[in-house]
Design an enzyme around this catalytic site. Structure first.
Site, PDB file in Angstrom:
ATOM      1  N   ASN A   9      48.686   1.088  30.171  1.00 54.44           N
ATOM      2  CA  ASN A   9      48.813   2.399  29.753  1.00 54.44           C
ATOM      3  C   ASN A   9      50.100   2.525  28.795  1.00 54.44           C
ATOM      4  O   ASN A   9      51.039   2.453  29.415  1.00 54.44           O
ATOM      5  CB  ASN A   9      49.015   3.328  31.020  1.00 54.44           C
ATOM      6  CG  ASN A   9      49.225   4.730  30.321  1.00 54.44           C
ATOM      7  OD1 ASN A   9      49.167   4.863  29.238  1.00 54.44           O
ATOM      8  ND2 ASN A   9      49.629   5.671  31.223  1.00 54.44           N
ATOM      9  N   TRP A  10      50.058   2.479  27.574  1.00 56.63           N
ATOM     10  CA  TRP A  10      51.084   2.294  26.493  1.00 56.63           C
ATOM     11  C   TRP A  10      51.711   3.589  26.332  1.00 56.63           C
ATOM     12  O   TRP A  10      53.141   3.830  26.034  1.00 56.63           O
ATOM     13  CB  TRP A  10      50.488   1.971  25.085  1.00 56.63           C
ATOM     14  CG  TRP A  10      49.992   0.456  25.003  1.00 56.63           C
ATOM     15  CD1 TRP A  10      49.889  -0.452  26.009  1.00 56.63           C
ATOM     16  CD2 TRP A  10      49.618  -0.104  23.787  1.00 56.63           C
ATOM     17  NE1 TRP A  10      49.381  -1.771  25.337  1.00 56.63           N
ATOM     18  CE2 TRP A  10      49.053  -1.321  24.280  1.00 56.63           C
ATOM     19  CE3 TRP A  10      49.488   0.196  22.444  1.00 56.63           C
ATOM     20  CZ2 TRP A  10      48.661  -2.244  23.161  1.00 56.63           C
ATOM     21  CZ3 TRP A  10      48.749  -0.419  21.466  1.00 56.63           C
ATOM     22  CH2 TRP A  10      48.392  -1.832  22.098  1.00 56.63           C
ATOM     23  N   LYS A  11      51.273   4.613  27.079  1.00 58.23           N
ATOM     24  CA  LYS A  11      51.929   5.857  26.885  1.00 58.23           C
ATOM     25  C   LYS A  11      52.311   6.271  25.550  1.00 58.23           C
ATOM     26  O   LYS A  11      51.492   5.852  24.758  1.00 58.23           O
ATOM     27  CB  LYS A  11      53.010   5.889  27.763  1.00 58.23           C
ATOM     28  CG  LYS A  11      52.792   5.524  29.111  1.00 58.23           C
ATOM     29  CD  LYS A  11      53.847   5.944  30.107  1.00 58.23           C
ATOM     30  CE  LYS A  11      53.473   5.279  31.664  1.00 58.23           C
ATOM     31  NZ  LYS A  11      54.234   5.981  32.727  1.00 58.23           N
ATOM     32  N   HIS A  97      46.052  11.433  34.506  1.00 55.75           N
ATOM     33  CA  HIS A  97      47.406  10.833  34.726  1.00 55.75           C
ATOM     34  C   HIS A  97      48.582  11.751  35.564  1.00 55.75           C
ATOM     35  O   HIS A  97      48.285  12.865  34.932  1.00 55.75           O
ATOM     36  CB  HIS A  97      48.147  10.204  33.788  1.00 55.75           C
ATOM     37  CG  HIS A  97      49.156   9.296  33.812  1.00 55.75           C
ATOM     38  ND1 HIS A  97      50.360   9.482  33.920  1.00 55.75           N
ATOM     39  CD2 HIS A  97      49.233   7.644  34.107  1.00 55.75           C
ATOM     40  CE1 HIS A  97      51.363   8.569  34.236  1.00 55.75           C
ATOM     41  NE2 HIS A  97      50.568   7.419  34.366  1.00 55.75           N
ATOM     42  N   GLU A  99      51.628  12.208  34.721  1.00 56.45           N
ATOM     43  CA  GLU A  99      52.188  12.784  33.643  1.00 56.45           C
ATOM     44  C   GLU A  99      51.622  13.806  33.094  1.00 56.45           C
ATOM     45  O   GLU A  99      52.387  14.902  32.522  1.00 56.45           O
ATOM     46  CB  GLU A  99      52.829  11.647  32.762  1.00 56.45           C
ATOM     47  CG  GLU A  99      53.831  10.767  33.339  1.00 56.45           C
ATOM     48  CD  GLU A  99      54.069   9.449  32.505  1.00 56.45           C
ATOM     49  OE1 GLU A  99      53.313   9.189  31.631  1.00 56.45           O
ATOM     50  OE2 GLU A  99      54.499   8.714  33.266  1.00 56.45           O
ATOM     51  N   GLU A 169      48.120   5.844  41.810  1.00 62.06           N
ATOM     52  CA  GLU A 169      49.285   5.825  41.648  1.00 62.06           C
ATOM     53  C   GLU A 169      50.422   6.841  42.095  1.00 62.06           C
ATOM     54  O   GLU A 169      50.288   7.815  41.775  1.00 62.06           O
ATOM     55  CB  GLU A 169      49.323   6.181  39.916  1.00 62.06           C
ATOM     56  CG  GLU A 169      48.506   5.435  39.235  1.00 62.06           C
ATOM     57  CD  GLU A 169      49.154   5.145  37.448  1.00 62.06           C
ATOM     58  OE1 GLU A 169      49.268   4.070  36.936  1.00 62.06           O
ATOM     59  OE2 GLU A 169      49.148   6.267  36.875  1.00 62.06           O
ATOM     60  N   GLY A 175      57.282   4.294  36.676  1.00 65.23           N
ATOM     61  CA  GLY A 175      58.330   3.914  35.871  1.00 65.23           C
ATOM     62  C   GLY A 175      59.618   4.092  36.524  1.00 65.23           C
ATOM     63  O   GLY A 175      60.885   4.278  35.884  1.00 65.23           O
ATOM     64  N   SER A 215      54.976   0.648  38.602  1.00 64.82           N
ATOM     65  CA  SER A 215      55.770  -0.351  38.737  1.00 64.82           C
ATOM     66  C   SER A 215      55.367  -1.613  38.839  1.00 64.82           C
ATOM     67  O   SER A 215      56.115  -2.616  39.525  1.00 64.82           O
ATOM     68  CB  SER A 215      57.214  -0.006  39.561  1.00 64.82           C
ATOM     69  OG  SER A 215      57.731   1.128  38.936  1.00 64.82           O
ATOM     70  N   GLY A 236      52.003   0.418  33.084  1.00 59.15           N
ATOM     71  CA  GLY A 236      52.857   1.160  32.093  1.00 59.15           C
ATOM     72  C   GLY A 236      53.583   0.221  31.449  1.00 59.15           C
ATOM     73  O   GLY A 236      53.290  -0.470  30.650  1.00 59.15           O
ATOM     74  N   GLY A 237      54.998   0.463  31.753  1.00 59.84           N
ATOM     75  CA  GLY A 237      55.899  -0.293  31.075  1.00 59.84           C
ATOM     76  C   GLY A 237      55.763  -2.011  30.953  1.00 59.84           C
ATOM     77  O   GLY A 237      55.781  -2.401  29.665  1.00 59.84           O
TER      78      GLY A 237
HETATM   79  C1  PEP Z   1      51.523   4.558  34.492  1.00 55.72           C
HETATM   80  O1  PEP Z   1      51.980   5.288  34.116  1.00 55.72           O
HETATM   81  O2  PEP Z   1      50.225   4.522  34.806  1.00 55.72           O
HETATM   82  C2  PEP Z   1      52.412   3.408  35.246  1.00 55.72           C
HETATM   83  C3  PEP Z   1      51.719   2.758  36.317  1.00 55.72           C
HETATM   84  O3  PEP Z   1      53.662   3.304  34.579  1.00 55.72           O
HETATM   85  P1  PEP Z   1      54.743   2.006  35.024  1.00 55.72           P
HETATM   86  O4  PEP Z   1      53.734   0.793  35.444  1.00 55.72           O
HETATM   87  O5  PEP Z   1      55.515   2.101  34.126  1.00 55.72           O
HETATM   88  O6  PEP Z   1      55.158   2.466  36.581  1.00 55.72           O
END
Ligand code: PEP
Length: 252
Positions: A9-11, A97, A99, A169, A175, A215, A236-237
């Site tokens: 997930n590049w956001k 998601h 967010e 999640e 994050g 994370s 994500g990251g």
């Molecule tokens: C996400 O936003 O779906 C996610 C899991 O982010 P991160 O891996 O950065 O916690």
């Protein structure tokens, strides 16, 4: 046998040129060294999808949008419909998601509309659920997450439900660098699978891929993925660096 899935997930990160570069790097690494039994998906911004679809081997790497509109088309300035997403060549859409729920007020009602349109247009929803820290601290995370499912994807027909990939999640882990322990992840994934079995039957539950997100990185992925009910990750990251993403794909 349910599928193992690792989805990035590049956001709201990367320009189109940077995104294409990243997609090409992932494509090359996956072709050379990627675990063959893992479905790989890149969740890119809308603006990047067509270019990323063109840049990767579509038989090997799927592309997802990170959202779609709750209406099929019309006077909804700034929105991108499920049909438009499908027409880019994407095969997946990330929905629900945290967010989107938190910053853009997405409710179960909105998500049901999006889910219906995604499915009608042949997109595979990667449906996110998960609790905030206060809920985890109060110990009511199971009820909260199952309720999120009951209000949305448990309303689908069994045929449509079978097309869904679930991503658990915990919001407190997204994050933040704070990952759920393997025990916390397995416990919730098992609770989700049991709830699916109660609603749609054991066979459907056994076939549903439930990903962990929060994370997850190159160092902790193999511990998380060693759980019997964790079928991959929504990343994500760590999906923004091709070698890290590859290490997660190969973490089984
Ligand atoms: C996400 O936003 O779906 C996610 C899991 O982010 P991160 O891996 O950065 O916690």
């Amino acid at each position: 046998m349910r599928k193992k899935v690792v989805a990035g997930n590049w956001k709201c990160n990367t320009t189109v040129a940077e995104g294409v570069e990243l997609a090409k790097a992932v494509n090359e690494l996956v072709a050379k060294e990627g675990a063959e039994d893992v479905v790989v998906v890149l969740g890119t911004p809308f603006t990047h999808i067509t270019s990323v679809v063109d840049a990767v081997d579509n038989g090997r790497i799927g592309v997802a949008s990170q959202n779609c509109a709750a209406e099929p088309k019309g006077a909804f300035t700034g929105e991108v419909s499920a049909a438009m997403v499908k027409s880019t060549g994407a095969g997946y859409v990330i929905l629900g998601h945290s967010e989107r729920r938190e910053y853009y007020g997405e409710t179960s009602e909105t998500l049901n509309k999006k889910l219906a349109l995604a499915l009608e247009n042949g997109l595979t929803p990667i449906y996110c659920c998960g609790e905030a820290l206060e809920i985890r601290e109060a110990g009511t995370q199971k009820e909260f997450v199952i309720n999120q499912l009951e209000e949305t994807i448990f309303q689908l027909s069994v045929e449509d439900f079978k097309k869904i990939v679930i991503a658990y999640e915990p919001i407190w882990a997204i994050g933040t660098g704070k990952t759920a322990t393997t025990g916390q992840a397995q416990e919730m994934h098992k609770d989700i699978r049991d709830a699916i079995a109660a609603k749609f039957g054991a066979e459907v539950a056994d076939e549903t891929s439930i990903l962990y997100g929060g994370s997850c990185n190159a160092r902790n992925a193999s511990d998380l993925f060693s759980n019997p009910d964790v079928d991959g990750g929504l990343i994500g990251g760590a999906s923004l660096k091709a070698p890290d993403f590859l290490a997660i794909i190969n973490a089984y």
